[in-house]
Scaffold this motif. Structure first.
Motif, PDB file in Angstrom:
ATOM      1  N   SER A  59      -5.455  54.056   0.498  1.00 40.32           N
ATOM      2  CA  SER A  59      -4.298  53.168   0.500  1.00 40.32           C
ATOM      3  C   SER A  59      -4.088  52.597  -0.902  1.00 40.32           C
ATOM      4  N   ILE A  60      -2.885  52.081  -1.099  1.00 41.03           N
ATOM      5  CA  ILE A  60      -2.518  51.449  -2.375  1.00 41.03           C
ATOM      6  C   ILE A  60      -2.020  50.045  -2.070  1.00 41.03           C
ATOM      7  N   SER A  61      -2.535  49.075  -2.779  1.00 47.02           N
ATOM      8  CA  SER A  61      -2.169  47.681  -2.517  1.00 47.02           C
ATOM      9  C   SER A  61      -0.743  47.392  -2.957  1.00 47.02           C
ATOM     10  N   LEU A  62      -0.167  46.360  -2.387  1.00 47.09           N
ATOM     11  CA  LEU A  62       1.186  45.940  -2.746  1.00 47.09           C
ATOM     12  C   LEU A  62       1.263  45.556  -4.219  1.00 47.09           C
ATOM     13  N   GLU A  63       0.206  44.920  -4.728  1.00 44.94           N
ATOM     14  CA  GLU A  63       0.200  44.528  -6.136  1.00 44.94           C
ATOM     15  C   GLU A  63       0.226  45.744  -7.052  1.00 44.94           C
ATOM     16  N   SER A  64      -0.467  46.805  -6.648  1.00 41.28           N
ATOM     17  CA  SER A  64      -0.452  48.030  -7.454  1.00 41.28           C
ATOM     18  C   SER A  64       0.928  48.679  -7.422  1.00 41.28           C
ATOM     19  N   VAL A  65       1.561  48.664  -6.252  1.00 41.26           N
ATOM     20  CA  VAL A  65       2.910  49.222  -6.139  1.00 41.26           C
ATOM     21  C   VAL A  65       3.892  48.382  -6.957  1.00 41.26           C
ATOM     22  N   ARG A  66       3.630  47.087  -7.068  1.00 42.38           N
ATOM     23  CA  ARG A  66       4.475  46.241  -7.917  1.00 42.38           C
ATOM     24  C   ARG A  66       4.462  46.756  -9.364  1.00 42.38           C
ATOM     25  N   SER A  67       3.310  47.227  -9.828  1.00 43.97           N
ATOM     26  CA  SER A  67       3.208  47.784 -11.175  1.00 43.97           C
ATOM     27  C   SER A  67       4.025  49.060 -11.320  1.00 43.97           C
ATOM     28  N   LEU A  68       4.199  49.787 -10.204  1.00 37.83           N
ATOM     29  CA  LEU A  68       5.004  51.005 -10.219  1.00 37.83           C
ATOM     30  C   LEU A  68       6.456  50.700 -10.599  1.00 37.83           C
ATOM     31  N   GLY A  69       6.833  49.430 -10.507  1.00 37.01           N
ATOM     32  CA  GLY A  69       8.178  49.017 -10.901  1.00 37.01           C
ATOM     33  C   GLY A  69       8.486  49.272 -12.366  1.00 37.01           C
ATOM     34  N   LEU A  70       7.462  49.519 -13.177  1.00 37.95           N
ATOM     35  CA  LEU A  70       7.722  49.910 -14.558  1.00 37.95           C
ATOM     36  C   LEU A  70       8.546  51.195 -14.610  1.00 37.95           C
ATOM     37  N   LEU A  71       8.257  52.125 -13.677  1.00 41.57           N
ATOM     38  CA  LEU A  71       8.871  53.448 -13.715  1.00 41.57           C
ATOM     39  C   LEU A  71      10.013  53.626 -12.722  1.00 41.57           C
ATOM     40  N   LEU A  72       9.995  52.897 -11.593  1.00 40.28           N
ATOM     41  CA  LEU A  72      10.948  53.154 -10.519  1.00 40.28           C
ATOM     42  C   LEU A  72      11.676  51.878 -10.101  1.00 40.28           C
ATOM     43  N   GLU A  73      12.904  52.048  -9.659  1.00 39.10           N
ATOM     44  CA  GLU A  73      13.679  50.981  -9.053  1.00 39.10           C
ATOM     45  C   GLU A  73      14.646  51.629  -8.071  1.00 39.10           C
ATOM     46  N   GLY A  74      15.419  50.856  -7.335  1.00 40.84           N
ATOM     47  CA  GLY A  74      16.322  51.476  -6.371  1.00 40.84           C
ATOM     48  C   GLY A  74      17.252  50.461  -5.735  1.00 40.84           C
ATOM     49  N   SER A  75      17.986  50.924  -4.727  1.00 40.33           N
ATOM     50  CA  SER A  75      18.897  50.059  -3.982  1.00 40.33           C
ATOM     51  C   SER A  75      19.015  50.578  -2.560  1.00 40.33           C
ATOM     52  N   VAL A  76      19.465  49.706  -1.655  1.00 38.21           N
ATOM     53  CA  VAL A  76      19.576  50.077  -0.249  1.00 38.21           C
ATOM     54  C   VAL A  76      20.654  51.125  -0.047  1.00 38.21           C
ATOM     55  N   CYS A  77      21.747  51.047  -0.760  1.00 34.75           N
ATOM     56  CA  CYS A  77      22.789  52.067  -0.701  1.00 34.75           C
ATOM     57  C   CYS A  77      23.585  51.981  -1.991  1.00 34.75           C
ATOM     58  N   PRO A  78      24.353  53.035  -2.315  1.00 35.89           N
ATOM     59  CA  PRO A  78      25.111  53.039  -3.576  1.00 35.89           C
ATOM     60  C   PRO A  78      25.998  51.805  -3.709  1.00 35.89           C
ATOM     61  N   GLY A  79      25.963  51.231  -4.897  1.00 33.75           N
ATOM     62  CA  GLY A  79      26.785  50.060  -5.161  1.00 33.75           C
ATOM     63  C   GLY A  79      26.126  48.737  -4.860  1.00 33.75           C
ATOM     64  N   LYS A  80      24.959  48.774  -4.175  1.00 31.08           N
ATOM     65  CA  LYS A  80      24.266  47.537  -3.848  1.00 31.08           C
ATOM     66  C   LYS A  80      23.408  47.083  -5.028  1.00 31.08           C
ATOM     67  N   VAL A  81      22.872  45.863  -4.907  1.00 29.68           N
ATOM     68  CA  VAL A  81      22.078  45.278  -5.983  1.00 29.68           C
ATOM     69  C   VAL A  81      20.799  46.100  -6.187  1.00 29.68           C
ATOM     70  N   VAL A  82      20.477  46.341  -7.451  1.00 34.43           N
ATOM     71  CA  VAL A  82      19.238  47.053  -7.785  1.00 34.43           C
ATOM     72  C   VAL A  82      18.050  46.144  -7.481  1.00 34.43           C
ATOM     73  N   GLN A  83      17.017  46.713  -6.833  1.00 32.64           N
ATOM     74  CA  GLN A  83      15.857  45.929  -6.416  1.00 32.64           C
ATOM     75  C   GLN A  83      14.572  46.533  -6.971  1.00 32.64           C
ATOM     76  N   PRO A  84      13.534  45.710  -7.171  1.00 34.63           N
ATOM     77  CA  PRO A  84      12.219  46.234  -7.565  1.00 34.63           C
ATOM     78  C   PRO A  84      11.673  47.153  -6.480  1.00 34.63           C
ATOM     79  N   ILE A  85      10.896  48.126  -6.882  1.00 33.01           N
ATOM     80  CA  ILE A  85      10.404  49.148  -5.961  1.00 33.01           C
ATOM     81  C   ILE A  85       9.526  48.565  -4.863  1.00 33.01           C
TER      82      ILE A  85
END
Length: 598
Positions: free
Chosen positions: A204-230
């Motif tokens: 497993s990977i901890s939530l804190e480690s996935v927070r660090s993945l935010g350096l490389l990835l980001e996204g949104s719920v659907c096109p045009g929506k606010v960009v959110q941390p991974i």
């Protein structure tokens, strides 16, 4: 494919600004980074923050990297992460007070970076790893992840030309290496002695480690929506079930997280491909038949989030382009295949890439991160920038004010460095807004970086390990540059002044001018002789303008007879309504609009 309408994409800036455009050291391969990932998690003082002393210990003692190269990676990562302008100015003041390497080291030990993000930053240096297979066949070997490019994709590829700007290369890299990227975030007790994921346990990977993945990835719920941390997208809402996130253990099963990310990964909607496909295409104020028909500017600044703003300027030919505008502020600028052009972008910028240009002059407002020059011939770049790097270029002159040592990548010949030698009225305000100060200034201390690392050039010297590669501008060739536009502001001289030797050379030339003027006055010429003398001087002056190419520069500054064209997809509005579009007035007897771009 997008899972349940959620899109996740590679962020642009880590690849654009963080991946050094040279093949990385073999010591940054996955094998060594796996060992580093275990080491930093099991040693005190390395996690969750990694200080410069511990990174130097790992880099120099464990990975056998030179200290200067270790610092280059550390400094580059620190340059691209978020610091306020006030913090950057405070840091610059501390460095400016260092008079020895010991004092410099005392300041550097105060620096620290987020450990796992820095680990991922080191991993993406593989973006420029030389592939024997690629070098033989020209493209990566076909795989299930690759697809035939659409016409828009091919256009984007043509205009990006290098992997740092190529969002398709970013997506391909993440898709191909996602499993390895996630493994670097796994805690040591779930790994084998070699640093690989153990096959016999539920990893497993901890939530804190996935927070660090935010350096490389980001996204949104659907096109045009606010960009959110991974980490927020993966732990809440639509994807929580698919990722298997447990709020009790605050962790994700590795195999479910990997599968979900693979399904959601898509091309960056704010990347250069999207910018060329659907960004605003801007008309030129001054059209020239023939060569100018291919000139283009595209931007996404009207929709992109901070850090994703792009302005592409391509194939400007025999034209002066001048602009100060909120549309440029904080944008990543790409100047591509321009020739015989004079480009003034006098706003605070995020980054600038000058690619495959020739016989041109580029004058920039303060650039917060980096100015990268690649594949250029006979260009002049004038800038204040966090970092300057040059690769595969020849006969280029860079007038710079920079707190880091200019980086010379492979393939350069006849590069000239000179001191920053111009100003415009709002320059100092713009510098403060991006956290750039007048000291320290290492414009004259470039370093060479190749596949084997940095050349052994000691700090605080101007010794040249490769005389054919670069030189410092001779005093006899030095002149100041006047920005020929009217603007508002208080800056009335070169920030920080000129280096003493160059100031003395300038003073000497001024004395010669005064001596010449005195000689003319004492000659006591009559009216007819004065007219003949004036005609002779003007003839010689125009001959000089033609020989040096400055005639074209002056002619291109003549205000056009028509008003600046607005966006091609917008209805023209009264100029008073365009508060974000600050046109620069040409310094001339007749005030008018200068050639504009966006």
């Amino acid at each position: 494919m997008e899972a349940d309408g959620v899109s996740i994409w590679p962020r642009m800036e880590p690849f654009l600004l963080g991946a050094l455009q040279v093949a990385p050291s073999s010591k940054l391969s996955l094998h060594y980074l796996r060992k580093m990932a275990i080491y930093v998690r099991t040693r005190e003082g390395c996690f969750p923050m990694l200080g410069w002393p511990m990174w130097r210990h790992i880099a120099c003692g464990k990975l056998q990297l030179p200290e200067d190269l270790a610092w280059l990676y550390f400094e580059t990562f620190d340059l691209i992460i978020g610091h306020s302008p006030e913090e950057r100015l405070e840091w610059a003041e501390c460095l400016s007070q260092c008079s020895s390497k010991t004092e410099l080291d005392q300041q550097r030990i105060k620096m620290s970076v987020e450990t796992l993000q820095f680990l991922l930053f080191l991993y993406i240096q593989q973006l420029h790893r030389v592939s024997l297979r690629t070098s033989l066949i020209g493209e990566e070997w076909p795989s299930h992840r690759t697809r035939s490019p659409s016409p828009s994709d091919r256009e984007a590829k043509t205009n990006s030309q290098n992997k740092n700007w190529d969002d398709q290369a970013h997506l391909s890299f993440v898709q191909s290496h996602l499993s390895e990227i996630l493994e670097l975030l796994v805690e040591p007790e779930q790994l084998s002695q070699s640093g690989q994921v153990s096959r016999n346990c539920q990893v497993s990977i901890s939530l804190e480690s996935v927070r660090s993945l935010g350096l490389l990835l980001e996204g949104s719920v659907c096109p045009g929506k606010v960009v959110q941390p991974i980490h927020r997208l993966l732990s809440k809402g639509l994807l929580q079930t698919q990722t298997g996130y447990s709020s009790l253990s605050r962790s994700f099963p590795l195999h479910k997280l990997l599968s979900c990310l693979q399904q959601c990964l898509t091309l960056n909607p704010f990347g250069i491909t999207a910018c060329l496909r659907s960004g605003k295409k801007l008309a030129w104020a001054q059209q020239v038949e023939g060569a100018m028909k291919r000139a283009m500017i595209a931007r996404n600044t009207h929709t992109a989030s901070p850090g994703s703003k792009i302005v592409l300027m391509s194939q400007v030919f025999k034209q002066t382009l001048a602009k100060t505008s909120d549309k440029l502020t904080g944008a990543n600028i790409k100047i591509h295949r321009c020739s015989d052009a004079f480009i003034y972008l006098l706003s605070p910028l995020r980054s600038v890439s000058v690619h495959k240009c020739r016989d041109s002059t580029v004058v920039l407002g303060p650039v917060e991160t980096s100015v990268h020059i690649h594949g250029c011939q006979n260009i002049k770049v004038v800038c204040v920038a966090g970092r300057i790097s040059i690769g595969a270029s020849s006969r280029c002159t860079i007038h710079a004010l920079t707190p880091t040592r200019p980086l010379l990548l492979p393939g350069n010949t006849d590069i000239t460095f000179g001191p920053f030698h111009t100003f415009y009225p709002s320059l100092e305000d713009h510098m403060a807004s991006v956290g750039l100060a007048v000291v320290p200034n290492f414009w004259d201390q470039p370093i060479l970086l190749g596949p084997e690392g940095l050349s052994n050039t000691p700090l605080n010297t101007s010794s040249n390990p490769d005389p054919s590669c670069y030189r410092l501008l001779p005093l006899a060739e030095f002149h100041t540059l006047v920005v020929p536009f009217q603007m508002e502001g208080d800056t009335c001289e070169v920030p920080g002044g000129l280096p003493p030797l160059y100031q003395a050379a300038l003073d000497g030339k001024q004395k010669k001018i005064q001596k010449w003027q005195k000689t003319v006055m004492e000659a006591r010429l009559n009216k007819e002789q004065k007219l003949q003398f004036q005609e002779l001087v003007e003839i010689k002056f125009h001959e000089w303008l033609l020989e040096t190419g400055h005639r074209q520069e002056l002619d291109s500054l003549i205000p056009p007879t028509v008003a600046c064209l607005k966006d091609s997809d917008a209805v023209a509005t009264d100029a008073a309504q365009n508060n974000d579009n600050k046109h620069i007035g040409i310094v001339s007897r007749e005030k008018g609009q200068s050639p504009m771009a966006c």
